[in-house]
Design an enzyme around this catalytic site. Structure first.
Site: not given
Ligand code: PMP
Length: 424
Positions: A124, A201, A204, A228, A368
């Site tokens: 991401h 990270d 998910q 999440k 993203c």
């Molecule tokens: N990493 C991953 C794998 C994600 O799916 C997301 C959110 N879609 C993020 C990072 C970023 O999370 P946040 O927008 O809650 O900071």
């Protein structure tokens, strides 16, 4: 292990009873954010109604109640991720904030010109751009670990980059695009053996599987967001090894993170407060605590088992839709319930709009993750992402709607029609 009673569980989520465009809501955008159980909504209301006061600041009763409520969530987080030292739990604004904190503080402390910083192509932007920019700032060597045809981490690319002895390896435990679940323990152990500090990270993964720090190959940091896992927005967690957090400089400066402030010099508070400048988002941290309690009542193993069956069911159902291309593994080995797909001849946004009209919430876009989208040569995909409150009937509705979409758009190519007015 107890089985999930999904019919009962759905009653815990008030939003799941609403309709959208006159159809029952089928919420398949859980990868973007999970819906909130009543327990979390109640905890927030209770906190603001009965316990609201700023934390760490007052000797008065309410401030102590609020501080206790806030601080007690650190131990819940420890339990949830299988660790013990609550001073290693930093509350952040979310995953993105946690990873920016790391790229800044760890980067300032550890990275020298020419050092290798490695990420994977499935990251991401939150776990890609901060490291890319750090590398630019420091004159470091930014490397991308490539993916195999199933969009899993490529063994040969991993080997090649670990041979460069990277200072930092940042990798996702589960892709928000392909649903690939990283074989984290072995990859992280290898990165550690190559001398890297490893950042995982878990944004998910945290919603779909039990996370035990001790089973993650010696990982140094993990980050995730409350929203999440059914908690509020605006709150997340950075867990890190105390030895590293102690050595790192603070990220932001201000109230709470100091020990002594003099006219020319300042000393820092101890962990975890050294990394929590300013009034923390204490009410939402209490909401995170309620989300953790809720998930623990269901049991993360039971959630994982239920979702694994539903993922199998969904994959088989989607594989039967002619002309539907699924990006990522077409079998259930090491993949979770996140499905990015394209329907031949249909724009991903048009497809998402078609589904929305039928009450089915999915996401369309680059998620993203433009470096990964570049790899699959798509500007966008449509994505359905499952959670433990989804059912086979909802998956059937999705596949039924995809079949309808196919007919609808192939007719549309023959003559004019409007996407916002498809057959119901
Ligand atoms: N990493 C991953 C794998 C994600 O799916 C997301 C959110 N879609 C993020 C990072 C970023 O999370 P946040 O927008 O809650 O900071």
């Amino acid at each position: 292990m107890k089985k999930l009673e999904v019919g009962q569980i759905r009653k815990d989520f008030p939003i799941l009873t609403r309709s959208v465009h006159g159809k029952p809501l089928i919420y398949l955008d859980n990868g973007a954010t999970l819906q909130k159980p009543r327990a979390v909504l109640d905890a927030l209301e209770q906190f603001y109604t009965h316990s609201n006061a700023n934390v760490h600041r007052g000797v008065h009763f309410l401030s102590q109640v609020a501080t206790e409520a806030y601080e007690s969530v650190r131990m819940k987080v420890c339990r949830f991720i299988g660790t013990e030292d609550s001073s290693e739990i930093i509350f952040t604004k979310g995953t993105t904030d946690a990873l920016n904190l790391l790229a800044s503080s760890l980067g300032d402390w550890k990275i020298q010109p020419g050092d290798v910083i490695a990420v994977t192509r499935m990251e991401h932007h939150a776990n890609f751009v901060p490291w890319q920019q750090l590398a630019k700032r420091k004159g470091a060597d930014f490397r991308i670990i490539e993916l195999d045809p199933d969009l899993r981490i490529s063994e040969s690319s991993l080997e090649e980059i670990l041979a460069l002895r990277p200072k930092v390896v940042a990798l996702s435990l589960m892709s928000n695009v392909s649903g690939v679940i990283t074989p984290a323990a072995s990859i992280i152990a290898r990165a550690k053996a190559a001398g890297a500090i490893v950042v995982a990270d878990a944004a998910q993964a945290i919603a779909h599987q039990p996370i035990r720090i001790s089973e993650l190959g010696g990982v140094d940091f993990i980050a995730f967001s409350a929203h999440k896992i059914g908690g509020p927005t605006g709150v997340g967690v950075l867990w890190g090894k105390a030895s590293l957090l102690n050595a790192m400089p603070p990220y932001q400066f201000g109230g709470d993170m100091i020990s002594q402030v003099g006219d020319t010099e300042t000393t820092w508070n101890t962990l975890p407060w050294k990394f929590e400048a300013g009034t923390p988002n204490f009410a939402d941290v209490v909401g995170l605590g309620a989300a953790i309690d809720y998930l623990e009542r269901l049991g993360m193993k039971a959630i994982q088992a239920y979702e694994s069956e539903l993922t199998k069911y969904t994959l088989a159902a989607l594989n039967r839709v002619p002309g539907l291309k699924i990006f990522g593994p077409r079998n259930t080995e090491s993949r979770g319930g996140v499905f990015s797909f394209a329907l031949e001849g249909v724009h991903p946004h048009d497809l998402a709009t078609f589904l929305d009209v039928q009450g089915i919430a999915v996401r369309a876009g680059h998620h993203c993750a433009q470096p990964l989208l570049k790899r699959i040569q798509q500007a966008a995909t449509t994505r359905a992402s499952l959670s433990f409150y989804n059912t086979e009937a909802e998956v059937d509705a999705l596949t039924g709607a995809l079949l309808q979409a196919q007919k609808y758009f192939s007719k549309k190519q023959e003559g004019p029609a409007r996407v916002n007015n498809p057959p119901s």
